[in-house]
Design a protein around this motif. Structure first.
Motif, PDB file in Angstrom:
ATOM      1  N   TRP A  28      75.066  15.646  39.939  1.00 53.49           N
ATOM      2  CA  TRP A  28      74.226  14.449  39.923  1.00 53.49           C
ATOM      3  C   TRP A  28      74.140  13.761  38.559  1.00 53.49           C
ATOM      4  CZ3 TRP A  28      69.631  16.249  43.476  1.00 53.49           C
ATOM      5  CH2 TRP A  28      70.108  16.376  44.789  1.00 53.49           C
ATOM      6  N   PRO A  29      73.971  14.501  37.449  1.00 55.79           N
ATOM      7  CA  PRO A  29      73.895  13.796  36.158  1.00 55.79           C
ATOM      8  C   PRO A  29      75.184  13.039  35.805  1.00 55.79           C
ATOM      9  CG  PRO A  29      72.934  15.981  35.963  1.00 55.79           C
ATOM     10  CD  PRO A  29      73.629  15.920  37.313  1.00 55.79           C
ATOM     11  N   SER A  30      76.302  13.369  36.445  1.00 59.45           N
ATOM     12  CA  SER A  30      77.560  12.669  36.130  1.00 59.45           C
ATOM     13  C   SER A  30      77.642  11.292  36.789  1.00 59.45           C
ATOM     14  CB  SER A  30      78.773  13.524  36.509  1.00 59.45           C
ATOM     15  OG  SER A  30      78.839  13.706  37.902  1.00 59.45           O
ATOM     16  N   PHE A  31      76.786  11.019  37.802  1.00 54.78           N
ATOM     17  CA  PHE A  31      76.815   9.680  38.404  1.00 54.78           C
ATOM     18  C   PHE A  31      75.441   9.034  38.540  1.00 54.78           C
ATOM     19  CE2 PHE A  31      76.885  12.623  42.056  1.00 54.78           C
ATOM     20  CZ  PHE A  31      75.843  12.143  42.835  1.00 54.78           C
ATOM     21  N   LEU A  32      74.367   9.782  38.331  1.00 49.07           N
ATOM     22  CA  LEU A  32      73.029   9.188  38.340  1.00 49.07           C
ATOM     23  C   LEU A  32      72.606   9.001  36.882  1.00 49.07           C
ATOM     24  CD1 LEU A  32      71.405  11.305  41.205  1.00 49.07           C
ATOM     25  CD2 LEU A  32      72.275   8.955  41.348  1.00 49.07           C
ATOM     26  N   SER A  33      72.679   7.773  36.403  1.00 44.33           N
ATOM     27  CA  SER A  33      72.552   7.487  34.975  1.00 44.33           C
ATOM     28  C   SER A  33      71.212   7.913  34.375  1.00 44.33           C
ATOM     29  CB  SER A  33      72.778   5.997  34.724  1.00 44.33           C
ATOM     30  OG  SER A  33      71.855   5.222  35.455  1.00 44.33           O
ATOM     31  N   HIS A  34      70.156   7.922  35.147  1.00 41.48           N
ATOM     32  CA  HIS A  34      68.835   8.263  34.626  1.00 41.48           C
ATOM     33  C   HIS A  34      68.506   9.749  34.776  1.00 41.48           C
ATOM     34  CE1 HIS A  34      68.611   7.262  38.834  1.00 41.48           C
ATOM     35  NE2 HIS A  34      67.517   7.972  38.940  1.00 41.48           N
ATOM     36  N   VAL A  35      69.397  10.513  35.414  1.00 38.00           N
ATOM     37  CA  VAL A  35      69.159  11.941  35.611  1.00 38.00           C
ATOM     38  C   VAL A  35      69.809  12.714  34.477  1.00 38.00           C
ATOM     39  CG1 VAL A  35      69.551  13.924  37.126  1.00 38.00           C
ATOM     40  CG2 VAL A  35      69.016  11.688  38.119  1.00 38.00           C
ATOM     41  N   ARG A  36      68.984  13.421  33.714  1.00 41.01           N
ATOM     42  CA  ARG A  36      69.516  14.216  32.608  1.00 41.01           C
ATOM     43  C   ARG A  36      69.897  15.610  33.078  1.00 41.01           C
ATOM     44  NH1 ARG A  36      65.799  14.504  28.001  1.00 41.01           N
ATOM     45  NH2 ARG A  36      67.541  15.552  27.047  1.00 41.01           N
ATOM     46  N   ILE A  37      68.997  16.234  33.839  1.00 37.59           N
ATOM     47  CA  ILE A  37      69.230  17.612  34.281  1.00 37.59           C
ATOM     48  C   ILE A  37      68.672  17.779  35.690  1.00 37.59           C
ATOM     49  CG2 ILE A  37      68.672  20.057  33.877  1.00 37.59           C
ATOM     50  CD1 ILE A  37      68.156  19.270  30.912  1.00 37.59           C
ATOM     51  N   LEU A  50      64.322  13.267  34.220  1.00 39.80           N
ATOM     52  CA  LEU A  50      64.816  11.892  34.194  1.00 39.80           C
ATOM     53  C   LEU A  50      64.574  11.281  32.831  1.00 39.80           C
ATOM     54  CD1 LEU A  50      63.449  10.347  37.521  1.00 39.80           C
ATOM     55  CD2 LEU A  50      65.517  11.668  37.165  1.00 39.80           C
ATOM     56  N   SER A  51      65.486  10.419  32.438  1.00 41.64           N
ATOM     57  CA  SER A  51      65.296   9.636  31.230  1.00 41.64           C
ATOM     58  C   SER A  51      65.316   8.171  31.649  1.00 41.64           C
ATOM     59  CB  SER A  51      66.424   9.933  30.237  1.00 41.64           C
ATOM     60  OG  SER A  51      66.216   9.196  29.058  1.00 41.64           O
ATOM     61  N   LEU A  52      64.145   7.532  31.620  1.00 40.03           N
ATOM     62  CA  LEU A  52      64.000   6.141  32.053  1.00 40.03           C
ATOM     63  C   LEU A  52      63.551   5.289  30.873  1.00 40.03           C
ATOM     64  CD1 LEU A  52      62.077   6.956  35.329  1.00 40.03           C
ATOM     65  CD2 LEU A  52      64.416   6.125  35.194  1.00 40.03           C
ATOM     66  N   PRO A  53      63.802   3.975  30.926  1.00 35.84           N
ATOM     67  CA  PRO A  53      63.337   3.114  29.844  1.00 35.84           C
ATOM     68  C   PRO A  53      61.827   3.262  29.655  1.00 35.84           C
ATOM     69  CG  PRO A  53      64.769   1.888  31.339  1.00 35.84           C
ATOM     70  CD  PRO A  53      64.502   3.226  31.973  1.00 35.84           C
ATOM     71  N   GLY A  54      61.429   3.668  28.467  1.00 34.49           N
ATOM     72  CA  GLY A  54      60.012   3.773  28.164  1.00 34.49           C
ATOM     73  C   GLY A  54      59.347   5.063  28.592  1.00 34.49           C
ATOM     74  N   ALA A  55      60.067   5.947  29.258  1.00 40.05           N
ATOM     75  CA  ALA A  55      59.423   7.188  29.719  1.00 40.05           C
ATOM     76  C   ALA A  55      60.447   8.222  30.145  1.00 40.05           C
ATOM     77  CB  ALA A  55      58.500   6.880  30.887  1.00 40.05           C
ATOM     78  N   ASP A  56      60.138   9.469  29.844  1.00 41.45           N
ATOM     79  CA  ASP A  56      60.877  10.582  30.431  1.00 41.45           C
ATOM     80  C   ASP A  56      59.989  11.168  31.517  1.00 41.45           C
ATOM     81  OD1 ASP A  56      62.975  10.203  28.767  1.00 41.45           O
ATOM     82  OD2 ASP A  56      62.508  11.861  27.418  1.00 41.45           O
ATOM     83  N   LYS A  57      60.586  11.576  32.609  1.00 39.16           N
ATOM     84  CA  LYS A  57      59.831  12.121  33.736  1.00 39.16           C
ATOM     85  C   LYS A  57      60.417  13.460  34.137  1.00 39.16           C
ATOM     86  CE  LYS A  57      57.335   8.374  34.677  1.00 39.16           C
ATOM     87  NZ  LYS A  57      55.890   8.349  34.638  1.00 39.16           N
ATOM     88  N   ASN A  58      59.533  14.372  34.481  1.00 40.55           N
ATOM     89  CA  ASN A  58      59.942  15.659  35.035  1.00 40.55           C
ATOM     90  C   ASN A  58      59.270  15.806  36.387  1.00 40.55           C
ATOM     91  OD1 ASN A  58      61.407  16.732  32.721  1.00 40.55           O
ATOM     92  ND2 ASN A  58      59.419  16.696  31.727  1.00 40.55           N
ATOM     93  N   PHE A  59      59.994  16.304  37.354  1.00 42.57           N
ATOM     94  CA  PHE A  59      59.377  16.551  38.651  1.00 42.57           C
ATOM     95  C   PHE A  59      60.169  17.597  39.414  1.00 42.57           C
ATOM     96  CE2 PHE A  59      62.223  12.950  39.360  1.00 42.57           C
ATOM     97  CZ  PHE A  59      62.873  13.284  40.526  1.00 42.57           C
TER      98      PHE A  59
END
Length: 139
Positions: A28-37, A50-59
């Motif tokens: 997934w991280p190879s094609f989902l640009s906002h997914v780091r791990i 996730l790494s999103l503009p203005g925020a990192d999110k974990n879920f």
């Protein structure tokens, strides 16, 4: 306020290839640009970063439905609230259509802005384009 997006891409690769790529969470991280791990916790639950503009999110998300070469559905159980489904459609022996549908609850100004300006749709469209490249180069 809840928001949703639906994006579709046609791919010059059979469903078996598109399914195999998408069902492997390590890809997934190879094609989902906002997914780091994406880290599997067990056979149904995954920790996302996730790494999103203005925020990192974990879920944490859990798979709610897996039908091989047909559909994968999930929903979050911790962190940001969203649910989604990706479906795989056979167009021919050598081509397929992948549709991504996500329902989510935008929290915070940046996420509201993204929903209002279709940034989310643009990002999903870009990610499906990256997935298309990966799938077509795997054939």
């Amino acid at each position: 306020m809840s928001a949703s997006l639906v994006e579709t891409v046609d791919i010059d690769a059979p469903v078996s290839v598109t399914w195999a790529l998408w069902s492997d969470v390590t890809k997934w991280p190879s094609f989902l640009s906002h997914v780091r791990i994406v880290q599997p916790l067990d056979d149904r639950r995954f920790a996302w970063q996730l790494s999103l503009p203005g925020a990192d999110k974990n879920f944490v998300a859990e798979l709610t439905e897996v039908v091989p070469e047909n559909r994968i559905a999930w929903r979050t159980t911790e962190g940001v609230q969203h649910a989604g489904v990706v479906t795989f459609h056979r167009l021919s022996d050598t081509s397929s259509r992948v549709t991504l549908q996500i329902e989510y609850d935008p929290k915070g100004f940046m996420e509201h802005l993204g929903a209002l300006t279709n940034l989310d749709s643009t990002l999903a469209n870009y990610d499906l384009g990256e997935f298309q490249k990966l799938a077509e180069s795997s054939v």
